[in-house]
Design an enzyme around this catalytic site. Structure first.
Site, PDB file in Angstrom:
ATOM      1  CD  GLU A 134    -106.162   1.313  -8.235  1.00 23.37           C
ATOM      2  OE1 GLU A 134    -106.365   0.037  -7.730  1.00 23.37           O
ATOM      3  OE2 GLU A 134    -106.727   2.230  -7.903  1.00 23.37           O
ATOM      4  CG  ASN A 175    -101.222  -3.049  -6.471  1.00 23.56           C
ATOM      5  OD1 ASN A 175    -101.154  -4.470  -7.080  1.00 23.56           O
ATOM      6  ND2 ASN A 175    -102.342  -2.756  -6.029  1.00 23.56           N
ATOM      7  CG  HIS A 211    -110.120  -6.225  -8.294  1.00 24.04           C
ATOM      8  ND1 HIS A 211    -110.512  -6.677  -7.304  1.00 24.04           N
ATOM      9  CD2 HIS A 211    -108.943  -5.015  -8.440  1.00 24.04           C
ATOM     10  CE1 HIS A 211    -109.837  -6.091  -6.504  1.00 24.04           C
ATOM     11  NE2 HIS A 211    -108.945  -5.363  -7.074  1.00 24.04           N
ATOM     12  CD  GLU A 239    -105.752  -4.431  -4.972  1.00 24.12           C
ATOM     13  OE1 GLU A 239    -104.756  -3.707  -4.878  1.00 24.12           O
ATOM     14  OE2 GLU A 239    -106.758  -4.232  -5.336  1.00 24.12           O
ATOM     15  CG  ASP A 241    -112.394  -9.368  -6.431  1.00 30.29           C
ATOM     16  OD1 ASP A 241    -112.494  -8.528  -5.447  1.00 30.29           O
ATOM     17  OD2 ASP A 241    -111.992  -8.855  -7.431  1.00 30.29           O
TER      18      ASP A 241
HETATM   19  O1  LIG Z   1    -111.654  -0.526  -4.708  1.00 31.02           O
HETATM   20  C1  LIG Z   1    -110.937  -2.152  -4.591  1.00 31.02           C
HETATM   21  C2  LIG Z   1    -109.374  -2.193  -4.407  1.00 31.02           C
HETATM   22  C3  LIG Z   1    -108.861  -1.511  -5.800  1.00 31.02           C
HETATM   23  N1  LIG Z   1    -107.261  -1.718  -5.763  1.00 31.02           N
HETATM   24  C4  LIG Z   1    -106.858  -0.871  -4.615  1.00 31.02           C
HETATM   25  C5  LIG Z   1    -107.497  -1.299  -3.210  1.00 31.02           C
HETATM   26  O2  LIG Z   1    -106.906  -0.311  -2.159  1.00 31.02           O
HETATM   27  C6  LIG Z   1    -109.092  -1.051  -3.345  1.00 31.02           C
HETATM   28  O3  LIG Z   1    -109.553  -1.384  -1.999  1.00 31.02           O
HETATM   29  C7  LIG Z   1    -110.625  -0.891  -1.728  1.00 31.02           C
HETATM   30  O4  LIG Z   1    -110.543   0.544  -1.555  1.00 31.02           O
HETATM   31  C8  LIG Z   1    -111.673   1.271  -1.173  1.00 31.02           C
HETATM   32  C9  LIG Z   1    -111.598   2.546  -1.209  1.00 31.02           C
HETATM   33  O5  LIG Z   1    -111.240   2.975  -2.656  1.00 31.02           O
HETATM   34  C10 LIG Z   1    -112.237   0.869   0.176  1.00 31.02           C
HETATM   35  O6  LIG Z   1    -113.636   1.218   0.253  1.00 31.02           O
HETATM   36  C11 LIG Z   1    -113.433   2.298   1.329  1.00 31.02           C
HETATM   37  O7  LIG Z   1    -113.416   1.824   2.645  1.00 31.02           O
HETATM   38  C12 LIG Z   1    -113.350   2.637   3.714  1.00 31.02           C
HETATM   39  C13 LIG Z   1    -113.026   1.789   4.819  1.00 31.02           C
HETATM   40  O8  LIG Z   1    -114.102   0.953   5.413  1.00 31.02           O
HETATM   41  C14 LIG Z   1    -114.702   3.267   3.836  1.00 31.02           C
HETATM   42  O9  LIG Z   1    -114.485   4.484   4.783  1.00 31.02           O
HETATM   43  C15 LIG Z   1    -115.483   4.204   5.724  1.00 31.02           C
HETATM   44  O10 LIG Z   1    -116.687   4.829   5.134  1.00 31.02           O
HETATM   45  C16 LIG Z   1    -117.651   4.851   6.252  1.00 31.02           C
HETATM   46  C17 LIG Z   1    -119.065   5.066   5.690  1.00 31.02           C
HETATM   47  O11 LIG Z   1    -118.804   6.027   4.896  1.00 31.02           O
HETATM   48  C18 LIG Z   1    -117.391   5.802   7.562  1.00 31.02           C
HETATM   49  O12 LIG Z   1    -118.377   5.642   8.580  1.00 31.02           O
HETATM   50  C19 LIG Z   1    -115.942   5.146   8.101  1.00 31.02           C
HETATM   51  O13 LIG Z   1    -115.780   6.186   9.084  1.00 31.02           O
HETATM   52  C20 LIG Z   1    -115.120   5.178   6.831  1.00 31.02           C
HETATM   53  O14 LIG Z   1    -113.801   4.668   7.382  1.00 31.02           O
HETATM   54  C21 LIG Z   1    -115.052   4.212   2.548  1.00 31.02           C
HETATM   55  O15 LIG Z   1    -116.245   4.785   2.554  1.00 31.02           O
HETATM   56  C22 LIG Z   1    -114.932   2.982   1.078  1.00 31.02           C
HETATM   57  O16 LIG Z   1    -114.781   3.877  -0.005  1.00 31.02           O
HETATM   58  C23 LIG Z   1    -112.531  -0.719   0.099  1.00 31.02           C
HETATM   59  O17 LIG Z   1    -112.938  -1.014   1.421  1.00 31.02           O
HETATM   60  C24 LIG Z   1    -111.117  -1.591  -0.299  1.00 31.02           C
HETATM   61  O18 LIG Z   1    -111.418  -2.715  -0.449  1.00 31.02           O
END
Ligand SMILES: OC[C@H]1CNC[C@@H](O)[C@@H]1O[C@@H]1O[C@H](CO)[C@@H](O[C@@H]2O[C@H](CO)[C@@H](O[C@@H]3O[C@H](CO)[C@@H](O)[C@H](O)[C@H]3O)[C@H](O)[C@H]2O)[C@H](O)[C@H]1O
Length: 321
Positions: A134, A175, A211, A239, A241
């Site tokens: 990105e 990507n 997406h 990715e 959906d």
């Molecule tokens: O946003 C969707 C896609 C878009 N393209 C790039 C791709 O990498 C992205 O994937 C998403 O990227 C997101 C981050 O931007 C991810 O979201 C993060 O995912 C992380 C792991 O689960 C989360 O971190 C956890 O957060 C919890 C509660 O806040 C904490 O307790 C955990 O310790 C912490 O690991 C973050 O808050 C959360 O923001 C999504 O799961 C993931 O599906």
């Protein structure tokens, strides 16, 4: 009965796959795992979070591959393809990266060390890396994140060259989202790639995140994909959906089925489209509801692990009907 990966391979693609996330409870969910761990259905995995900078290098020069290895090992256990996600991205960075007042030399070294470290660790196990994730704004300008602000676009050169040196066989991708259709951002991505190619920087492919929203799937996918083919690149749907405004209705599910068909069929129409990855396969663990208020039901399986009409849309497309 053939699963989606078996159908994808019969249609000449490398894989049909999914993102999966071992930073959340889904990886201890036996029903989730019993459906995931099936090569007939899923021939490829992408770690949704486990290989991001904050998990891989939580302290400067200190690497932790525990979560990444878990997904890499799973792909090997089931003969699946592994996509690496990601090398350099403005999100999910550890504090030591975001809190440092970087000069160009220091950040160039940190980027080079990080990408070499992660790509080198998984050398020979990853088919393609999202080396840079990105980098663009939707208006086609470069995203002004800490990498671009300190290094301009050279951070992309540094990352790609480090990746090539660390694993000469891995396909190196950039990507992004909203580059799947003809428009300003896709043109900007093509120009960035032409610049990198003119500078002799290694780049093999582009990740089309995809997406989308039900009923709003772009109509210029194939034409756009062919523009990247013309640049000598491969690409993948990385990715996918297709979210809907809730509440769900039978009409929306039917439209979603058609939309999944359209995207998969567009990949089939362009030979250098290597495969299709959904950004997790069940609504139970989709990122969509926590990000887009009022939207959801974006995946091919519902939250009870029941296949939706969307699943059939994918299967029918691969079957070439
Ligand atoms: O946003 C969707 C896609 C878009 N393209 C790039 C791709 O990498 C992205 O994937 C998403 O990227 C997101 C981050 O931007 C991810 O979201 C993060 O995912 C992380 C792991 O689960 C989360 O971190 C956890 O957060 C919890 C509660 O806040 C904490 O307790 C955990 O310790 C912490 O690991 C973050 O808050 C959360 O923001 C999504 O799961 C993931 O599906």
């Amino acid at each position: 009965v053939s699963g989606l990966n078996a159908l994808a391979r019969a249609a000449g693609k490398l894989y049909f796959g999914t993102a999966t996330d071992n930073t959340t409870p889904e990886f201890t969910d036996p029903t989730y795992l019993s459906i995931l761990e099936n090569y007939n259905q899923f021939g490829q995995l992408t770690p949704a979070n486990a290989m991001k900078w904050m998990y891989i290098e939580p302290e400067a020069g200190v690497f932790n591959f525990t979560l990444g290895n878990q997904i890499a090992d799973l792909t090997e256990e089931y003969g699946m393809v592994l996509r690496g996600h990601n090398g350099v991205w403005y999100e999910e960075l550890p504090g030591w990266v975001t809190s440092t007042d970087w000069n160009a030399t220091g950040l160039a070294y940190a980027v080079q060390r990080h990408v070499s470290g992660i790509v080198g660790h998984y050398a020979g196990r990853v088919y393609a890396w999202d080396v840079v994730n990105e980098p663009l704004n939707d208006n086609g300008t470069m995203r002004e994140d800490l990498f671009y602000n300190a290094l301009n676009t050279t951070y992309i050169n540094i990352a790609l060259e480090a990746a090539r040196a660390a694993d000469p066989n891995a396909k190196l991708y950039i990507n992004d989202y909203n580059i799947e259709y003809v428009g300003t951002k896709s043109t900007a991505m093509q120009n960035l790639i032409k610049q990198l190619q003119s500078e002799g920087v290694p780049i093999d492919g582009v990740g089309m995140e995809s997406h989308f929203i039900v009923g709003e799937v772009p109509t210029t996918l194939v034409e756009n994909f062919q523009a990247y083919e013309a640049l000598g690149l491969e690409f993948a749907i990385t990715e996918l959906d297709i979210r809907m405004e809730l509440p769900a209705t039978d009409e929306l599910y039917e439209q979603q089925k058609q939309d999944y068909y359209t995207v998969v069929d567009a990949c089939l129409q362009v030979s250098v489209c290597r495969g299709v990855t959904v950004w997790d396969w069940t609504d139970k663990y989709s990122w969509v509801p926590s990000t887009f208020a009022g939207y959801g039901d974006a995946c091919p399986w519902d939250a009870n692990y029941t296949r939706k009409p969307a699943y059939d849309g994918i299967a029918i497309a691969f079957e070439g009907q």
